[in-house]
Design a protein around this motif. Structure first.
Motif, PDB file in Angstrom:
ATOM      1  N   VAL A 103       0.843  -1.187   0.000  1.00  0.00           N
ATOM      2  CA  VAL A 103       0.000   0.000   0.000  1.00  0.00           C
ATOM      3  C   VAL A 103       0.884   1.245   0.000  1.00  0.00           C
ATOM      4  CG1 VAL A 103      -1.764   1.326   1.224  1.00  0.00           C
ATOM      5  CG2 VAL A 103      -1.841  -1.189   1.246  1.00  0.00           C
ATOM      6  N   ILE A 104       0.742   2.059  -1.034  1.00  0.00           N
ATOM      7  CA  ILE A 104       1.396   3.362  -1.102  1.00  0.00           C
ATOM      8  C   ILE A 104       0.398   4.408  -0.624  1.00  0.00           C
ATOM      9  CG2 ILE A 104       2.481   5.091  -2.590  1.00  0.00           C
ATOM     10  CD1 ILE A 104       3.107   2.831  -4.580  1.00  0.00           C
ATOM     11  N   GLY A 105       0.829   5.264   0.278  1.00  0.00           N
ATOM     12  CA  GLY A 105       0.049   6.432   0.646  1.00  0.00           C
ATOM     13  C   GLY A 105       0.664   7.653   0.007  1.00  0.00           C
ATOM     14  N   SER A 106      -0.124   8.454  -0.674  1.00  0.00           N
ATOM     15  CA  SER A 106       0.421   9.599  -1.419  1.00  0.00           C
ATOM     16  C   SER A 106      -0.417  10.845  -1.198  1.00  0.00           C
ATOM     17  CB  SER A 106       0.467   9.295  -2.921  1.00  0.00           C
ATOM     18  OG  SER A 106       1.365   8.248  -3.213  1.00  0.00           O
ATOM     19  N   SER A 107       0.228  11.990  -1.346  1.00  0.00           N
ATOM     20  CA  SER A 107      -0.462  13.276  -1.350  1.00  0.00           C
ATOM     21  C   SER A 107      -0.695  13.696  -2.788  1.00  0.00           C
ATOM     22  CB  SER A 107       0.377  14.341  -0.630  1.00  0.00           C
ATOM     23  OG  SER A 107       0.472  14.075   0.740  1.00  0.00           O
ATOM     24  N   HIS A 108      -1.945  13.629  -3.220  1.00  0.00           N
ATOM     25  CA  HIS A 108      -2.340  14.137  -4.526  1.00  0.00           C
ATOM     26  C   HIS A 108      -3.234  15.365  -4.393  1.00  0.00           C
ATOM     27  CE1 HIS A 108      -1.820   9.726  -5.894  1.00  0.00           C
ATOM     28  NE2 HIS A 108      -0.748  10.403  -6.266  1.00  0.00           N
ATOM     29  N   VAL A 109      -4.057  15.365  -3.373  1.00  0.00           N
ATOM     30  CA  VAL A 109      -4.991  16.474  -3.143  1.00  0.00           C
ATOM     31  C   VAL A 109      -4.604  17.178  -1.849  1.00  0.00           C
ATOM     32  CG1 VAL A 109      -7.394  17.110  -2.740  1.00  0.00           C
ATOM     33  CG2 VAL A 109      -6.836  15.305  -4.389  1.00  0.00           C
ATOM     34  N   VAL A 110      -4.386  18.471  -1.937  1.00  0.00           N
ATOM     35  CA  VAL A 110      -3.949  19.277  -0.799  1.00  0.00           C
ATOM     36  C   VAL A 110      -5.051  20.289  -0.481  1.00  0.00           C
ATOM     37  CG1 VAL A 110      -2.180  20.841   0.075  1.00  0.00           C
ATOM     38  CG2 VAL A 110      -1.555  18.996  -1.504  1.00  0.00           C
ATOM     39  N   HIS A 111      -5.740  20.044   0.613  1.00  0.00           N
ATOM     40  CA  HIS A 111      -6.798  20.966   1.053  1.00  0.00           C
ATOM     41  C   HIS A 111      -7.762  21.290  -0.092  1.00  0.00           C
ATOM     42  CE1 HIS A 111      -3.386  22.190   3.949  1.00  0.00           C
ATOM     43  NE2 HIS A 111      -4.082  21.201   4.475  1.00  0.00           N
ATOM     44  N   GLY A 112      -8.137  20.230  -0.807  1.00  0.00           N
ATOM     45  CA  GLY A 112      -9.149  20.350  -1.847  1.00  0.00           C
ATOM     46  C   GLY A 112      -8.656  20.675  -3.232  1.00  0.00           C
ATOM     47  N   ALA A 113      -7.338  20.711  -3.438  1.00  0.00           N
ATOM     48  CA  ALA A 113      -6.798  21.039  -4.766  1.00  0.00           C
ATOM     49  C   ALA A 113      -5.630  20.113  -5.090  1.00  0.00           C
ATOM     50  CB  ALA A 113      -6.336  22.488  -4.819  1.00  0.00           C
ATOM     51  N   ASP A 114      -5.517  19.740  -6.359  1.00  0.00           N
ATOM     52  CA  ASP A 114      -4.424  18.891  -6.825  1.00  0.00           C
ATOM     53  C   ASP A 114      -3.337  19.762  -7.450  1.00  0.00           C
ATOM     54  OD1 ASP A 114      -2.702  17.072  -8.049  1.00  0.00           O
ATOM     55  OD2 ASP A 114      -4.301  15.812  -8.842  1.00  0.00           O
ATOM     56  N   PRO A 115      -2.094  19.707  -6.945  1.00  0.00           N
ATOM     57  CA  PRO A 115      -1.008  20.509  -7.531  1.00  0.00           C
ATOM     58  C   PRO A 115      -0.694  20.177  -8.982  1.00  0.00           C
ATOM     59  CG  PRO A 115      -0.410  19.722  -5.349  1.00  0.00           C
ATOM     60  CD  PRO A 115      -1.673  19.009  -5.736  1.00  0.00           C
ATOM     61  N   TYR A 116      -1.310  19.135  -9.512  1.00  0.00           N
ATOM     62  CA  TYR A 116      -1.163  18.818 -10.927  1.00  0.00           C
ATOM     63  C   TYR A 116      -1.697  19.950 -11.806  1.00  0.00           C
ATOM     64  CZ  TYR A 116      -1.926  16.247 -15.330  1.00  0.00           C
ATOM     65  OH  TYR A 116      -1.937  15.848 -16.639  1.00  0.00           O
ATOM     66  N   PHE A 117      -2.692  20.683 -11.302  1.00  0.00           N
ATOM     67  CA  PHE A 117      -3.369  21.691 -12.108  1.00  0.00           C
ATOM     68  C   PHE A 117      -2.858  23.100 -11.799  1.00  0.00           C
ATOM     69  CE2 PHE A 117      -6.463  18.189 -11.791  1.00  0.00           C
ATOM     70  CZ  PHE A 117      -6.637  17.944 -13.149  1.00  0.00           C
ATOM     71  N   ALA A 119      -4.324  25.810 -11.387  1.00  0.00           N
ATOM     72  CA  ALA A 119      -5.133  26.576 -10.434  1.00  0.00           C
ATOM     73  C   ALA A 119      -4.562  26.522  -9.026  1.00  0.00           C
ATOM     74  CB  ALA A 119      -6.566  26.055 -10.444  1.00  0.00           C
ATOM     75  N   TYR A 120      -3.860  25.456  -8.695  1.00  0.00           N
ATOM     76  CA  TYR A 120      -3.275  25.333  -7.354  1.00  0.00           C
ATOM     77  C   TYR A 120      -2.268  26.447  -7.064  1.00  0.00           C
ATOM     78  CZ  TYR A 120      -0.592  23.293  -3.465  1.00  0.00           C
ATOM     79  OH  TYR A 120       0.058  23.085  -2.264  1.00  0.00           O
ATOM     80  N   TYR A 121      -1.634  26.959  -8.107  1.00  0.00           N
ATOM     81  CA  TYR A 121      -0.545  27.937  -7.937  1.00  0.00           C
ATOM     82  C   TYR A 121      -1.006  29.377  -8.184  1.00  0.00           C
ATOM     83  CZ  TYR A 121       1.805  23.507  -8.528  1.00  0.00           C
ATOM     84  OH  TYR A 121       2.169  22.197  -8.381  1.00  0.00           O
ATOM     85  N   GLU A 122      -2.228  29.537  -8.647  1.00  0.00           N
ATOM     86  CA  GLU A 122      -2.675  30.870  -9.034  1.00  0.00           C
ATOM     87  C   GLU A 122      -2.821  31.796  -7.826  1.00  0.00           C
ATOM     88  OE1 GLU A 122      -6.260  30.317 -11.244  1.00  0.00           O
ATOM     89  OE2 GLU A 122      -5.232  29.472 -12.998  1.00  0.00           O
ATOM     90  N   GLY A 123      -2.351  33.036  -7.992  1.00  0.00           N
ATOM     91  CA  GLY A 123      -2.539  34.055  -6.981  1.00  0.00           C
ATOM     92  C   GLY A 123      -1.622  33.966  -5.787  1.00  0.00           C
ATOM     93  N   ASP A 128       5.240  29.337  -1.532  1.00  0.00           N
ATOM     94  CA  ASP A 128       4.135  29.141  -0.602  1.00  0.00           C
ATOM     95  C   ASP A 128       3.268  27.942  -1.010  1.00  0.00           C
ATOM     96  OD1 ASP A 128       4.923  31.312   0.918  1.00  0.00           O
ATOM     97  OD2 ASP A 128       3.575  32.710  -0.094  1.00  0.00           O
ATOM     98  N   ALA A 129       3.088  27.771  -2.310  1.00  0.00           N
ATOM     99  CA  ALA A 129       2.312  26.630  -2.793  1.00  0.00           C
ATOM    100  C   ALA A 129       3.020  25.323  -2.457  1.00  0.00           C
ATOM    101  CB  ALA A 129       2.100  26.750  -4.302  1.00  0.00           C
ATOM    102  N   TYR A 130       4.330  25.296  -2.633  1.00  0.00           N
ATOM    103  CA  TYR A 130       5.094  24.104  -2.282  1.00  0.00           C
ATOM    104  C   TYR A 130       5.028  23.848  -0.781  1.00  0.00           C
ATOM    105  CZ  TYR A 130       7.317  23.861  -6.937  1.00  0.00           C
ATOM    106  OH  TYR A 130       7.566  23.734  -8.284  1.00  0.00           O
ATOM    107  N   LEU A 131       5.142  24.914   0.016  1.00  0.00           N
ATOM    108  CA  LEU A 131       5.117  24.755   1.465  1.00  0.00           C
ATOM    109  C   LEU A 131       3.792  24.157   1.929  1.00  0.00           C
ATOM    110  CD1 LEU A 131       6.445  25.167   4.215  1.00  0.00           C
ATOM    111  CD2 LEU A 131       5.503  27.494   4.235  1.00  0.00           C
ATOM    112  N   GLU A 132       2.672  24.617   1.355  1.00  0.00           N
ATOM    113  CA  GLU A 132       1.391  24.042   1.741  1.00  0.00           C
ATOM    114  C   GLU A 132       1.366  22.541   1.456  1.00  0.00           C
ATOM    115  OE1 GLU A 132      -3.429  24.537   1.097  1.00  0.00           O
ATOM    116  OE2 GLU A 132      -2.057  25.465  -0.331  1.00  0.00           O
ATOM    117  N   TYR A 133       1.930  22.155   0.333  1.00  0.00           N
ATOM    118  CA  TYR A 133       1.988  20.732   0.001  1.00  0.00           C
ATOM    119  C   TYR A 133       2.772  19.963   1.068  1.00  0.00           C
ATOM    120  CZ  TYR A 133       2.980  16.373  -2.354  1.00  0.00           C
ATOM    121  OH  TYR A 133       3.085  15.037  -2.640  1.00  0.00           O
ATOM    122  N   TYR A 159       5.030  19.768 -11.113  1.00  0.00           N
ATOM    123  CA  TYR A 159       3.979  20.524 -11.791  1.00  0.00           C
ATOM    124  C   TYR A 159       3.996  22.015 -11.517  1.00  0.00           C
ATOM    125  CZ  TYR A 159       2.404  15.696 -11.885  1.00  0.00           C
ATOM    126  OH  TYR A 159       2.349  14.340 -12.051  1.00  0.00           O
ATOM    127  N   GLY A 160       4.869  22.492 -10.632  1.00  0.00           N
ATOM    128  CA  GLY A 160       4.918  23.911 -10.342  1.00  0.00           C
ATOM    129  C   GLY A 160       5.290  24.732 -11.559  1.00  0.00           C
TER     130      GLY A 160
END
Length: 266
Positions: A103-117, A119-123, A128-133, A159-160
């Motif tokens: 079983v791999i446990g992974s972070s794909h969704v961070v507080h409701g957003a996926d850094p793949y997209f 939109a996660y980095y906008e604004g 700071d976006a990396y730190l939240e991750y 994806y940044g």
């Protein structure tokens, strides 16, 4: 060649590859064995059904594959859970219902957003976006630790806006070290994921500095995966792995059977 223990098939929402095609290419690549680890990301943003793994169909399909290839290739039955703290009980129940090897446990969704997209980095600033991750990882570990290894710990840098151009372990060392210490204290491992090379980062996920730090802190469980979603990506750049791991202080890598680690000399 070594085992590839992180790969996806058409049971994952982002792959069209049949399990058979992945196994066949693993044989052609001369792998010692594989573990198929299809995605389960519950409460995925915007498209909640995208990564809902049909485990009742998935398990028998992999069992049939194991039987079909039993004289050619050892195949283990795994899963990659997209961790979010509120899913802890749901994940517990899913693992209790199936006899996974790994079983791999992974972070794909961070507080409701996926850094793949994007939109996660906008604004906001990329740092700071990396730190939240990175801050989300100990949140996940404290909520749920029934996985075997934490997947691609610096996944966000794939994806940044600038990928890893301005990224170093040292910028986030305090919070990354907190995650590594939590994992080690719970007997959990990490993976070296060659997807970073495939994404043009010039390094695996996580970077060599994080792999080395995990070992310095006493971590011993290290699995290897290419994060392949297509047959041609199986074992991507695996020829680099032995030297990377040895340089970081490892003499063994790890595979799992029945959720128990097995250590294989590099």
């Amino acid at each position: 060649m070594i085992w590839d223990t992180h790969m996806h098939t058409s049971f994952s929402g982002d792959s069209d590859a049949s399990p058979e095609s992945m196994a066949e290419n693993a044989v052609l690549r001369g792998l010692e064995g594989i573990c198929i680890t299809d995605h389960l990301d519950i409460d995925y943003p915007d498209n909640p059904d995208l990564f809902l793994l049909d485990t009742d169909a998935y398990e028998p399909a992999i069992r049939r594959l194991q039987e079909s290839f039993h004289n050619k290739l050892p195949i283990r039955f795994g899963i990659e859970l997209g961790l979010q703290p509120h899913l802890a009980q749901t994940h517990h129940d899913i693992l209790a219902a199936h006899d996974f090897d790994f079983v791999i446990g992974s972070s794909h969704v961070v507080h409701g957003a996926d850094p793949y997209f994007p939109a996660y980095y906008e604004g906001r600033d990329e740092q700071d976006a990396y730190l939240e991750y990175f801050l989300s990882i100990p949140e996940n570990i404290r909520a749920f630790d029934e996985f075997d290894v934490y997947g691609h710990i610096d996944y966000v840098v794939r994806y940044g806006p600038n990928k890893n151009r301005n990224y170093t372990y040292r910028k986030y060392s305090d919070i990354i070290d907190e995650s590594l210490k939590l994992l080690i204290s719970r007997g959990k491992g990490i993976e070296v994921n060659t997807g970073g090379f495939r994404y043009g980062l010039g390094h695996p996920n996580p970077t060599e500095d994080i792999l080395k730090r995990y070992r310095e802190l006493g971590g011993e469980i290290i699995t290897v995966g290419a994060d392949a979603h297509a047959p041609e990506d199986i074992a991507f750049d695996f020829e680099k792995i032995p030297d990377i791991l040895k340089t970081c202080g490892f003499r063994y890598y790890t595979i799992f059977r029945n959720r128990r680690p097995e250590f294989i000399k590099l």
